[in-house]
Design a protein around this motif. Structure first.
Motif, mmCIF file in Angstrom:
data_model
loop_
_atom_site.group_PDB
_atom_site.id
_atom_site.type_symbol
_atom_site.label_atom_id
_atom_site.label_comp_id
_atom_site.label_asym_id
_atom_site.label_seq_id
_atom_site.Cartn_x
_atom_site.Cartn_y
_atom_site.Cartn_z
ATOM 1 N N MET A 115 -13.670 2.506 12.106
ATOM 2 C CA MET A 115 -13.675 2.363 10.650
ATOM 3 C C MET A 115 -12.701 3.360 10.005
ATOM 4 O O MET A 115 -12.011 3.038 9.043
ATOM 5 C CB MET A 115 -15.083 2.590 10.096
ATOM 6 C CG MET A 115 -16.123 1.571 10.547
ATOM 7 S SD MET A 115 -15.815 -0.130 9.991
ATOM 8 C CE MET A 115 -15.120 -0.839 11.491
ATOM 9 N N LEU A 118 -9.114 2.275 9.985
ATOM 10 C CA LEU A 118 -8.720 1.227 9.043
ATOM 11 C C LEU A 118 -7.884 1.784 7.880
ATOM 12 O O LEU A 118 -7.343 1.014 7.088
ATOM 13 C CB LEU A 118 -9.964 0.538 8.458
ATOM 14 C CG LEU A 118 -10.801 -0.299 9.430
ATOM 15 C CD1 LEU A 118 -12.069 -0.796 8.728
ATOM 16 C CD2 LEU A 118 -9.994 -1.479 9.951
ATOM 17 N N LYS A 196 -10.338 -2.573 -2.466
ATOM 18 C CA LYS A 196 -10.025 -3.668 -1.531
ATOM 19 C C LYS A 196 -9.000 -3.257 -0.462
ATOM 20 O O LYS A 196 -8.222 -4.073 0.014
ATOM 21 C CB LYS A 196 -9.503 -4.902 -2.282
ATOM 22 C CG LYS A 196 -10.368 -5.356 -3.444
ATOM 23 C CD LYS A 196 -11.643 -6.009 -2.965
ATOM 24 C CE LYS A 196 -12.411 -6.618 -4.134
ATOM 25 N NZ LYS A 196 -13.728 -7.191 -3.729
ATOM 26 N N ASN A 198 -10.087 -0.895 2.125
ATOM 27 C CA ASN A 198 -10.898 -0.225 3.159
ATOM 28 C C ASN A 198 -10.945 1.292 3.004
ATOM 29 O O ASN A 198 -11.312 1.994 3.955
ATOM 30 C CB ASN A 198 -10.401 -0.574 4.570
ATOM 31 C CG ASN A 198 -10.732 -2.004 4.971
ATOM 32 O OD1 ASN A 198 -11.842 -2.479 4.745
ATOM 33 N ND2 ASN A 198 -9.762 -2.693 5.534
ATOM 34 N N THR A 201 -14.606 2.547 3.108
ATOM 35 C CA THR A 201 -15.105 2.437 4.483
ATOM 36 C C THR A 201 -14.606 3.600 5.339
ATOM 37 O O THR A 201 -15.382 4.253 6.053
ATOM 38 C CB THR A 201 -14.647 1.117 5.112
ATOM 39 O OG1 THR A 201 -15.134 0.029 4.317
ATOM 40 C CG2 THR A 201 -15.169 0.976 6.529
ATOM 41 N N LEU A 230 -21.613 -2.396 2.377
ATOM 42 C CA LEU A 230 -20.804 -1.333 2.957
ATOM 43 C C LEU A 230 -21.642 -0.495 3.917
ATOM 44 O O LEU A 230 -21.192 -0.145 5.017
ATOM 45 C CB LEU A 230 -20.212 -0.450 1.855
ATOM 46 C CG LEU A 230 -19.434 0.787 2.318
ATOM 47 C CD1 LEU A 230 -18.305 0.412 3.283
ATOM 48 C CD2 LEU A 230 -18.872 1.540 1.102
ATOM 49 N N LYS A 233 -22.098 -2.286 7.121
ATOM 50 C CA LYS A 233 -20.838 -2.263 7.877
ATOM 51 C C LYS A 233 -20.709 -0.980 8.693
ATOM 52 O O LYS A 233 -20.129 -0.970 9.786
ATOM 53 C CB LYS A 233 -19.681 -2.394 6.881
ATOM 54 C CG LYS A 233 -18.296 -2.498 7.481
ATOM 55 C CD LYS A 233 -17.278 -2.679 6.368
ATOM 56 C CE LYS A 233 -15.856 -2.766 6.889
ATOM 57 N NZ LYS A 233 -14.886 -2.933 5.760
#
Length: 254
Positions: A115, A118, A196, A198, A201, A230, A233
């Protein structure tokens, strides 16, 4: 008469028994926040207040509800009796639903590292230090990363957080909204023009990994379903919905 407690006794702790909210832990452990009662010797009701959240426990007490701290407050009732009192005392309060996340997550470090990876090119993650603390306070979007601690010294000693920078400017971040002995409560946000991508995250994954390195539990409570998704995730699991009341400083009290 409403009193702020200097020492938290077992009677007060018992009023909040079973309520799995780390913001309450912060108050009862006297790490940060305040606890209010109307009877110091034999309290049957109590209010725990930290950040912009207030939790009411025990026998519903109108005097405690009306003893509203300054500014915008999110009031959380333990039961329907407290809900009725909040609605009576603050008829303009906005009733909302929040989403509790389980507190027993076993994290997959390899998944979290993916993650973090990303993060798009051109962005960097940095821990919040003295300079970044000051910069967080300059914008309402990022101020909650540090503001609940009151001072820079307290945040740097007890708080934990990271921000994502692009061209030297804060684009997003994840931080400790509050701290309790065993962990933190996560606050996350992204600048509107950076969403939008990431970023949230990656920031949360990095903060969670940092907490795991220190044996701190990174607790999560969701304001909305986007926050729930989230959290899932990242490995968390949804627990239950609960009701809160958003009360502004200028709302009617009669």
């Amino acid at each position: 008469m409403v009193y702020e407690l200097n020492e938290i006794n077992e009677k007060v702790r018992s009023l909040f028994a079973g309520w799995k909210e780390t913001l309450i832990y912060s108050c009862l452990q006297q790490v940060m926040g305040k606890v209010f009662v109307t009877d110091v010797e034999n309290p049957e009701s109590a209010a725990a207040f930290v950040g912009c959240f207030e939790f009411f426990a025990g026998v519903p007490d109108e005097e405690l509800v009306r003893n509203k701290p300054e500014g915008f407050i999110i009031m959380t009732p333990q039961n329907d009796g407290w809900s009725c009192l909040i609605e009576k005392c603050f008829p303009d309060a906005k009733k909302n639903t929040r989403y509790a996340i389980r507190k027993d997550t076993v994290f997959d470090r390899a998944h979290l590292e993916k993650m973090v990876a990303l993060l798009p090119a051109g962005y960097e993650i940095r821990k919040i230090d003295s300079d970044l603390y000051d910069r967080c306070l300059l914008d309402p979007v990022t101020a909650d990363f540090v503001s609940s601690f009151g001072t820079k010294e307290k945040f740097l000693a007890m708080g934990r957080g990271v921000v994502i920078l692009k061209d030297g400017k804060i684009a997003a971040g994840a931080s400790s909204y509050t701290r309790y002995r065993e962990g933190i409560e996560i606050e996350v946000d992204t600048m509107p023009d950076e969403r939008k991508k990431n970023l949230a995250t990656a920031a949360c994954a990095r903060l969670i990994l940092n907490c795991l390195d220190e044996n701190l539990y990174p607790s999560w409570d969701a304001q909305n379903l986007t926050s729930v998704h989230l959290a899932e995730k990242l490995g968390y699991r949804f627990d239950h919905e609960y009701t809160v009341y958003e009360v502004s400083s200028d709302m009617r009290t009669h």
